[in-house]
Design a protein around this motif. Structure first.
Motif, mmCIF file in Angstrom:
data_model
loop_
_atom_site.group_PDB
_atom_site.id
_atom_site.type_symbol
_atom_site.label_atom_id
_atom_site.label_comp_id
_atom_site.label_asym_id
_atom_site.label_seq_id
_atom_site.Cartn_x
_atom_site.Cartn_y
_atom_site.Cartn_z
ATOM 1 N N ILE A 278 0.864 -1.173 0.000
ATOM 2 C CA ILE A 278 0.000 0.000 0.000
ATOM 3 C C ILE A 278 0.905 1.228 0.000
ATOM 4 C CG2 ILE A 278 -1.765 1.288 1.254
ATOM 5 C CD1 ILE A 278 -2.662 -1.408 2.449
ATOM 6 N N SER A 279 0.758 2.070 -1.006
ATOM 7 C CA SER A 279 1.584 3.278 -1.072
ATOM 8 C C SER A 279 0.699 4.498 -1.277
ATOM 9 C CB SER A 279 2.609 3.176 -2.214
ATOM 10 O OG SER A 279 1.971 3.256 -3.464
ATOM 11 N N VAL A 280 1.146 5.631 -0.735
ATOM 12 C CA VAL A 280 0.401 6.887 -0.838
ATOM 13 C C VAL A 280 1.393 7.993 -1.188
ATOM 14 C CG1 VAL A 280 -1.149 8.498 0.305
ATOM 15 C CG2 VAL A 280 -1.199 6.097 0.963
ATOM 16 N N ALA A 281 1.041 8.802 -2.195
ATOM 17 C CA ALA A 281 1.911 9.907 -2.591
ATOM 18 C C ALA A 281 1.116 10.927 -3.393
ATOM 19 C CB ALA A 281 3.090 9.400 -3.430
ATOM 20 N N ASP A 282 1.596 12.171 -3.411
ATOM 21 C CA ASP A 282 1.026 13.195 -4.281
ATOM 22 C C ASP A 282 1.484 12.949 -5.715
ATOM 23 O OD1 ASP A 282 0.006 14.346 -2.025
ATOM 24 O OD2 ASP A 282 0.898 16.321 -2.329
ATOM 25 N N VAL A 283 0.592 13.144 -6.660
ATOM 26 C CA VAL A 283 0.958 13.050 -8.081
ATOM 27 C C VAL A 283 0.301 14.209 -8.829
ATOM 28 C CG1 VAL A 283 1.238 10.539 -8.103
ATOM 29 C CG2 VAL A 283 -0.983 11.525 -8.641
ATOM 30 N N VAL A 284 0.918 14.570 -9.941
ATOM 31 C CA VAL A 284 0.367 15.622 -10.792
ATOM 32 C C VAL A 284 0.065 15.036 -12.162
ATOM 33 C CG1 VAL A 284 0.784 17.862 -11.881
ATOM 34 C CG2 VAL A 284 1.635 17.428 -9.576
ATOM 35 N N ILE A 285 -1.171 15.172 -12.605
ATOM 36 C CA ILE A 285 -1.551 14.781 -13.965
ATOM 37 C C ILE A 285 -1.496 16.066 -14.776
ATOM 38 C CG2 ILE A 285 -3.313 13.677 -15.394
ATOM 39 C CD1 ILE A 285 -2.336 11.894 -13.129
ATOM 40 N N TYR A 301 -3.368 15.355 -7.421
ATOM 41 C CA TYR A 301 -4.106 14.322 -6.700
ATOM 42 C C TYR A 301 -3.212 13.679 -5.639
ATOM 43 C CZ TYR A 301 -7.302 14.498 -10.724
ATOM 44 O OH TYR A 301 -8.175 14.898 -11.699
ATOM 45 N N VAL A 302 -3.878 13.047 -4.672
ATOM 46 C CA VAL A 302 -3.195 12.086 -3.796
ATOM 47 C C VAL A 302 -3.550 10.697 -4.316
ATOM 48 C CG1 VAL A 302 -2.942 11.176 -1.472
ATOM 49 C CG2 VAL A 302 -3.283 13.621 -1.814
ATOM 50 N N ARG A 303 -2.539 9.896 -4.592
ATOM 51 C CA ARG A 303 -2.757 8.564 -5.165
ATOM 52 C C ARG A 303 -2.509 7.482 -4.125
ATOM 53 N NH1 ARG A 303 1.006 7.212 -10.011
ATOM 54 N NH2 ARG A 303 2.559 7.141 -8.339
ATOM 55 N N TYR A 368 -7.231 7.762 -7.048
ATOM 56 C CA TYR A 368 -6.781 9.148 -7.137
ATOM 57 C C TYR A 368 -7.838 10.064 -6.522
ATOM 58 C CZ TYR A 368 -3.376 7.466 -10.585
ATOM 59 O OH TYR A 368 -2.355 6.803 -11.223
ATOM 60 N N PHE A 369 -7.428 10.853 -5.518
ATOM 61 C CA PHE A 369 -8.343 11.788 -4.864
ATOM 62 C C PHE A 369 -7.800 13.211 -5.036
ATOM 63 C CE2 PHE A 369 -8.659 7.766 -2.530
ATOM 64 C CZ PHE A 369 -10.029 7.540 -2.592
ATOM 65 N N PRO A 370 -8.666 14.168 -5.446
ATOM 66 C CA PRO A 370 -8.195 15.554 -5.618
ATOM 67 C C PRO A 370 -7.686 16.113 -4.298
ATOM 68 C CG PRO A 370 -10.456 15.269 -6.442
ATOM 69 C CD PRO A 370 -10.102 14.011 -5.719
ATOM 70 N N ILE A 371 -6.585 16.848 -4.367
ATOM 71 C CA ILE A 371 -6.042 17.427 -3.139
ATOM 72 C C ILE A 371 -6.956 18.530 -2.646
ATOM 73 C CG2 ILE A 371 -3.696 16.902 -3.870
ATOM 74 C CD1 ILE A 371 -3.339 20.022 -4.074
#
Length: 518
Positions: A278-285, A301-303, A368-371
């Motif tokens: 299980i990993s969690v990190a900020d990502v930019v699309i 987003y936070v993924r 993916y959840f919007p920050i």
């Protein structure tokens, strides 16, 4: 006469300028289909140099079946004047130099110059449009199922309210022990039905969420405390939480339920034990490629990634995974609602979900959840900062990927970064290509592939036999949960799918930079 010659020369220069300025491919051919002119866009689209195209027939740019029809179309038009392609736009397929087939839109016009009939074809690549249409069709299908499911669930809730209410009244009116057992069994079944309908409503995006500002790391850690005690000793749970993480607006109870559902799915896919991460990190699309690959609107987003090294899913199972009541575990009592509920919750939270799986090698879900940010300019600044891509200088990159759609996309991404490309559908073919003497500066390979050589095996062969060639691996898994099984090591960096174009550019450029001896 001089005025006519001047007009002719000026028209020729104007035509040359139009050919070079056109974004779409333009090809001029004679009545026999022999190409007389082609612009740079046509060269890029089909992967041929212009001088490789001029003098050959347009059939070289078509799959065999279409090439056979094309000659009949042209002959028929010349003899009868009937329009089947000429003057009509038509969606067809093109054939690139590397053998890949892709969708394109073809418009053909004709004219006569000095008594010779000429045909002008304008061709537009439809690859991105088709991918967007496929993604939209999937979304619309699930939305339609959601609307139907939501209506049925509401009706069932009304029926179950009456059933449960009447059973409770009977229980309170002094039923004997025998009757009480029957009443309580019926109540339990009715309550299970109510729970079922509530999960259907979440899928239909009509459930009542109670979102709060939250840190996904904290929520995941709380859920893992439950999972560690219940999932079993033969399963290993690993975590990879980014230190700097944005907050999201989310329902903690529903997130916990979704994470448990994904973890239990992972457990069921590993009947003999295994590990999931299980990993969690900020990502930019922030670029067209990543948005196309993930069906996600550009933004920040936070993924949340949940990956396992279990049995994996076939293409049909992946296509229908989020549909209510679809299950591959009917023999063991699977309801087919777990993933549907996860999908509904994520979409209702304003997010997106992706699925990556390979039979025999595991599955990875990306949520993916919007920050939730008080600084509205942060996203725009982050997106704008990655606009300047690091580009190559014509080095040759061998793209190795078994999925044809992903391979075509990867080739386009690498080409857009200024590199030339070759491609292979698996590690065995890639090694044969290298051993045959093909000039390659870098191998960009998927990790999990069919055949004798997976990505790690291919990388080892390249290091051994072609030490001057660089290697970059890529994987759709959140982390290398399959590394041990595939015989991989940490010697090779892995670029995780989906990745941004800017990130790919940086990784490639870094590999080509000379290393310091000091």
């Amino acid at each position: 006469m001089e005025d006519l010659l001047a007009d002719t020369k000026q028209s020729g220069l104007l035509f040359d300028a139009l050919m070079e300025a056109a974004v779409d491919a333009i090809i001029v051919s004679d009545a026999n289909g022999t190409m007389i002119r082609a612009n740079k866009a046509a060269s890029k689209l089909f992967g041929h140099e212009i001088d490789e195209m001029v003098g050959r027939t347009v059939n070289m740019l078509m799959p065999e079946a279409l090439a056979a029809l094309h000659d009949d179309f042209m002959t028929h038009h010349i003899e009868t004047g009937e329009k089947r392609i000429i003057g009509l736009g038509r969606d067809v397929e093109g054939l690139r130099k590397d053998g890949s087939v892709f969708p394109l839109h073809l418009s053909v016009g004709h004219t006569e110059v000095a008594g010779e009939r000429l045909f002008i074809g304008i061709l537009h690549d439809l690859t991105e449009r088709r991918a967007a249409q496929d993604a939209l069709a999937r979304s619309q299908r699930l939305d339609a199922i959601g609307q139907l499911t939501g209506g049925i669930a509401h009706d069932f809730n009304n029926l179950l309210t009456v059933v449960i209410g009447n059973l409770e009244l009977l229980e309170m009116r002094g039923a004997d022990d025998r009757q009480l057992r029957l009443i309580r069994d019926s109540l339990e079944s009715a309550e299970m039905g109510a729970d079922l309908t509530s999960r259907l409503l979440v899928f239909a995006k009509k459930g009542n969420l109670k979102p709060v500002r939250a840190d996904l790391r904290t929520l995941c850690e709380d859920t893992l405390a439950i999972l560690q005690r219940t999932i079993g000793e033969i399963y290993s749970i690993k975590t990879d939480f980014a230190e700097d993480l944005s907050d999201v607006l989310i329902d903690p109870v529903q997130l916990q339920s979704a994470l448990i559902n994904l973890a239990l799915n992972a457990r069921d896919a590993m009947p003999k034990g295994g590990e999931f991460l299980i990993s969690v990190a900020d990502v930019v699309i922030d670029d067209t490629y990543m948005a196309q690959e993930t069906d996600i609107e550009p933004g920040q987003y936070v993924r949340l990634f949940v990956s396992d090294d279990g049995e994996g899913m076939g293409l049909e199972a992946q296509r229908r995974a989020f549909e209510p009541f679809f299950t591959t575990k009917s023999e063991t009592g699977g309801s087919g609602l777990g993933l549907a509920m996860v999908y509904g919750f994520v979409r209702q939270s304003g997010g997106h979900i992706t699925l990556y799986s390979e039979p025999g090698h595991g599955t990875s879900f990306g949520l993916y959840f919007p920050i939730l940010s008080s600084d509205d300019g942060k996203v725009a600044a982050t997106i704008a900062s990655s606009a300047a891509l690091e580009k190559g200088s014509g080095e040759v990159v061998l793209v190795v990927e078994d999925n044809p759609k992903v391979r075509r996309l990867s080739v386009e991404r690498v080409r857009d970064l200024g590199y030339e490309t070759l491609e292979a559908e698996n590690g065995d073919i890639a090694l044969d290509l290298l051993q045959s003497g093909a000039r390659v500066d870098l191998v960009f390979s998927d990790v999990v592939m069919p055949g004798a050589l997976n990505g790690y095996d291919l990388a080892a062969k390249v290091d051994e036999q072609f030490p001057a060639i660089k290697v970059l691996l890529t994987s759709g898994y959140a982390s290398d949960v399959v590394t041990g099984r595939l015989g991989g090591t940490s010697d090779y960096e892995v670029l995780h799918k989906p990745y941004r174009q800017a990130e790919l550019g940086r990784r490639l450029q870094a590999l080509f930079e000379p290393t310091s001896s000091g």
